[in-house]
Design a protein around this motif. Sequence first.
Motif, PDB file in Angstrom:
ATOM      1  N   MET A  29      11.322  -5.689   4.703  1.00  0.00           N
ATOM      2  CA  MET A  29      11.665  -5.080   3.442  1.00  0.00           C
ATOM      3  C   MET A  29      10.365  -4.748   2.708  1.00  0.00           C
ATOM      4  SD  MET A  29      13.728  -6.603   0.091  1.00  0.00           S
ATOM      5  CE  MET A  29      14.557  -7.771   1.087  1.00  0.00           C
ATOM      6  N   VAL A  30      10.385  -3.684   1.936  1.00  0.00           N
ATOM      7  CA  VAL A  30       9.231  -3.273   1.148  1.00  0.00           C
ATOM      8  C   VAL A  30       9.670  -3.063  -0.294  1.00  0.00           C
ATOM      9  CG1 VAL A  30       7.471  -1.509   0.843  1.00  0.00           C
ATOM     10  CG2 VAL A  30       8.172  -2.135   3.142  1.00  0.00           C
ATOM     11  N   ASP A  31       8.879  -3.581  -1.234  1.00  0.00           N
ATOM     12  CA  ASP A  31       9.129  -3.403  -2.662  1.00  0.00           C
ATOM     13  C   ASP A  31       7.893  -2.724  -3.242  1.00  0.00           C
ATOM     14  OD1 ASP A  31      10.067  -3.572  -5.275  1.00  0.00           O
ATOM     15  OD2 ASP A  31       9.400  -5.646  -5.525  1.00  0.00           O
ATOM     16  N   THR A  32       8.039  -1.583  -3.896  1.00  0.00           N
ATOM     17  CA  THR A  32       6.880  -0.865  -4.424  1.00  0.00           C
ATOM     18  C   THR A  32       7.124  -0.392  -5.849  1.00  0.00           C
ATOM     19  OG1 THR A  32       7.631   1.284  -3.620  1.00  0.00           O
ATOM     20  CG2 THR A  32       6.249   0.001  -2.135  1.00  0.00           C
ATOM     21  N   ASP A  33       6.024  -0.218  -6.578  1.00  0.00           N
ATOM     22  CA  ASP A  33       6.024   0.469  -7.857  1.00  0.00           C
ATOM     23  C   ASP A  33       4.687   1.203  -7.960  1.00  0.00           C
ATOM     24  OD1 ASP A  33       4.064  -1.348  -8.812  1.00  0.00           O
ATOM     25  OD2 ASP A  33       5.577  -2.627  -9.745  1.00  0.00           O
ATOM     26  N   ASP A  34       4.306   1.674  -9.149  1.00  0.00           N
ATOM     27  CA  ASP A  34       3.070   2.441  -9.294  1.00  0.00           C
ATOM     28  C   ASP A  34       1.811   1.596  -9.087  1.00  0.00           C
ATOM     29  OD1 ASP A  34       4.487   4.720  -9.787  1.00  0.00           O
ATOM     30  OD2 ASP A  34       4.293   4.595 -11.970  1.00  0.00           O
ATOM     31  N   GLU A  35       1.912   0.290  -9.233  1.00  0.00           N
ATOM     32  CA  GLU A  35       0.746  -0.594  -9.153  1.00  0.00           C
ATOM     33  C   GLU A  35       0.715  -1.472  -7.907  1.00  0.00           C
ATOM     34  OE1 GLU A  35      -1.917  -0.728 -11.276  1.00  0.00           O
ATOM     35  OE2 GLU A  35      -1.031   1.048 -12.194  1.00  0.00           O
ATOM     36  N   TRP A  36       1.883  -1.809  -7.352  1.00  0.00           N
ATOM     37  CA  TRP A  36       1.966  -2.790  -6.269  1.00  0.00           C
ATOM     38  C   TRP A  36       2.824  -2.296  -5.119  1.00  0.00           C
ATOM     39  CZ3 TRP A  36      -0.587  -7.432  -6.327  1.00  0.00           C
ATOM     40  CH2 TRP A  36      -1.120  -7.827  -7.543  1.00  0.00           C
ATOM     41  N   ALA A  37       2.485  -2.758  -3.907  1.00  0.00           N
ATOM     42  CA  ALA A  37       3.345  -2.629  -2.736  1.00  0.00           C
ATOM     43  C   ALA A  37       3.458  -4.032  -2.146  1.00  0.00           C
ATOM     44  CB  ALA A  37       2.756  -1.683  -1.713  1.00  0.00           C
ATOM     45  N   THR A  38       4.677  -4.478  -1.885  1.00  0.00           N
ATOM     46  CA  THR A  38       4.901  -5.823  -1.364  1.00  0.00           C
ATOM     47  C   THR A  38       5.736  -5.736  -0.101  1.00  0.00           C
ATOM     48  OG1 THR A  38       4.838  -6.762  -3.591  1.00  0.00           O
ATOM     49  CG2 THR A  38       5.851  -8.105  -1.875  1.00  0.00           C
ATOM     50  N   LEU A  39       5.234  -6.368   0.958  1.00  0.00           N
ATOM     51  CA  LEU A  39       5.988  -6.498   2.195  1.00  0.00           C
ATOM     52  C   LEU A  39       6.660  -7.863   2.172  1.00  0.00           C
ATOM     53  CD1 LEU A  39       3.232  -5.256   4.661  1.00  0.00           C
ATOM     54  CD2 LEU A  39       5.025  -3.913   3.564  1.00  0.00           C
ATOM     55  N   ILE A  40       7.968  -7.899   2.461  1.00  0.00           N
ATOM     56  CA  ILE A  40       8.729  -9.138   2.393  1.00  0.00           C
ATOM     57  C   ILE A  40       9.414  -9.358   3.746  1.00  0.00           C
ATOM     58  CG2 ILE A  40      10.509 -10.424   1.153  1.00  0.00           C
ATOM     59  CD1 ILE A  40      10.130  -8.330  -1.144  1.00  0.00           C
ATOM     60  N   THR A  41       9.153 -10.524   4.359  1.00  0.00           N
ATOM     61  CA  THR A  41       9.786 -10.828   5.636  1.00  0.00           C
ATOM     62  C   THR A  41      11.221 -11.284   5.414  1.00  0.00           C
ATOM     63  OG1 THR A  41       9.118 -13.152   5.641  1.00  0.00           O
ATOM     64  CG2 THR A  41       7.564 -11.563   6.610  1.00  0.00           C
ATOM     65  N   SER A  42      11.978 -11.381   6.491  1.00  0.00           N
ATOM     66  CA  SER A  42      13.382 -11.788   6.383  1.00  0.00           C
ATOM     67  C   SER A  42      13.530 -13.218   5.862  1.00  0.00           C
ATOM     68  CB  SER A  42      14.074 -11.657   7.742  1.00  0.00           C
ATOM     69  OG  SER A  42      13.425 -12.479   8.703  1.00  0.00           O
ATOM     70  N   ASN A  43      12.486 -14.054   6.014  1.00  0.00           N
ATOM     71  CA  ASN A  43      12.577 -15.423   5.488  1.00  0.00           C
ATOM     72  C   ASN A  43      11.852 -15.582   4.155  1.00  0.00           C
ATOM     73  OD1 ASN A  43       9.990 -15.312   6.412  1.00  0.00           O
ATOM     74  ND2 ASN A  43      10.134 -17.080   7.767  1.00  0.00           N
ATOM     75  N   GLY A  44      11.505 -14.465   3.492  1.00  0.00           N
ATOM     76  CA  GLY A  44      10.990 -14.510   2.129  1.00  0.00           C
ATOM     77  C   GLY A  44       9.485 -14.546   1.974  1.00  0.00           C
ATOM     78  N   ARG A  45       8.733 -14.565   3.061  1.00  0.00           N
ATOM     79  CA  ARG A  45       7.270 -14.544   2.929  1.00  0.00           C
ATOM     80  C   ARG A  45       6.837 -13.156   2.459  1.00  0.00           C
ATOM     81  NH1 ARG A  45       7.892 -18.157   7.329  1.00  0.00           N
ATOM     82  NH2 ARG A  45       6.914 -20.144   6.820  1.00  0.00           N
ATOM     83  N   ARG A  46       5.774 -13.129   1.635  1.00  0.00           N
ATOM     84  CA  ARG A  46       5.342 -11.879   1.014  1.00  0.00           C
ATOM     85  C   ARG A  46       3.853 -11.640   1.204  1.00  0.00           C
ATOM     86  NH1 ARG A  46       8.567 -10.436  -3.863  1.00  0.00           N
ATOM     87  NH2 ARG A  46      10.504 -11.582  -3.629  1.00  0.00           N
ATOM     88  N   VAL A  47       3.492 -10.381   1.322  1.00  0.00           N
ATOM     89  CA  VAL A  47       2.107  -9.933   1.262  1.00  0.00           C
ATOM     90  C   VAL A  47       2.108  -8.744   0.316  1.00  0.00           C
ATOM     91  CG1 VAL A  47       0.150  -8.947   2.510  1.00  0.00           C
ATOM     92  CG2 VAL A  47       1.574 -10.668   3.610  1.00  0.00           C
ATOM     93  N   SER A  48       1.284  -8.807  -0.747  1.00  0.00           N
ATOM     94  CA  SER A  48       1.266  -7.753  -1.759  1.00  0.00           C
ATOM     95  C   SER A  48      -0.093  -7.082  -1.815  1.00  0.00           C
ATOM     96  CB  SER A  48       1.595  -8.330  -3.140  1.00  0.00           C
ATOM     97  OG  SER A  48       2.893  -8.867  -3.145  1.00  0.00           O
ATOM     98  N   PHE A  49      -0.081  -5.800  -2.148  1.00  0.00           N
ATOM     99  CA  PHE A  49      -1.283  -4.997  -2.281  1.00  0.00           C
ATOM    100  C   PHE A  49      -1.243  -4.320  -3.642  1.00  0.00           C
ATOM    101  CE2 PHE A  49       0.041  -5.264   2.081  1.00  0.00           C
ATOM    102  CZ  PHE A  49      -1.116  -5.616   2.744  1.00  0.00           C
ATOM    103  N   GLN A  50      -2.371  -4.374  -4.378  1.00  0.00           N
ATOM    104  CA  GLN A  50      -2.446  -3.779  -5.710  1.00  0.00           C
ATOM    105  C   GLN A  50      -3.322  -2.534  -5.683  1.00  0.00           C
ATOM    106  OE1 GLN A  50      -4.263  -6.249  -8.735  1.00  0.00           O
ATOM    107  NE2 GLN A  50      -3.175  -5.174 -10.358  1.00  0.00           N
ATOM    108  N   ARG A  51      -2.871  -1.482  -6.373  1.00  0.00           N
ATOM    109  CA  ARG A  51      -3.622  -0.233  -6.479  1.00  0.00           C
ATOM    110  C   ARG A  51      -4.850  -0.436  -7.363  1.00  0.00           C
ATOM    111  NH1 ARG A  51      -2.400   4.879  -5.724  1.00  0.00           N
ATOM    112  NH2 ARG A  51      -0.185   4.440  -5.498  1.00  0.00           N
ATOM    113  N   VAL A  52      -5.947   0.209  -6.981  1.00  0.00           N
ATOM    114  CA  VAL A  52      -7.175   0.211  -7.776  1.00  0.00           C
ATOM    115  C   VAL A  52      -7.521   1.678  -8.009  1.00  0.00           C
ATOM    116  CG1 VAL A  52      -9.613  -0.402  -7.837  1.00  0.00           C
ATOM    117  CG2 VAL A  52      -7.964  -1.958  -6.793  1.00  0.00           C
TER     118      VAL A  52
END
Length: 60
Positions: free
Chosen positions: A1-24
Amino acid sequence: MVDTDDEWATLITSNGRRVSFQRVDDYSPPSWPGQEHPQQMHLDVTVTDPAGHPFCLVTN
C-alpha cells in the motif's frame, strides 16, 4: 500500500511496517567523496525486546 500527499510518500506493508520519504524543495543530490552536498538520511526504528516491550537503540 502507498500513502502520499504533497510532502510525503509512505510505503506500508501488509503487516503495518512503514517507510516514509519527505519532499525537499531545494534538493541537491549528494556528491561523493566531496561534502558540498553531504549525504543525508534520518531513520526512525521501533524495536521491541522478545517480550514485546519497546526500547531505545540510541540514548542521545
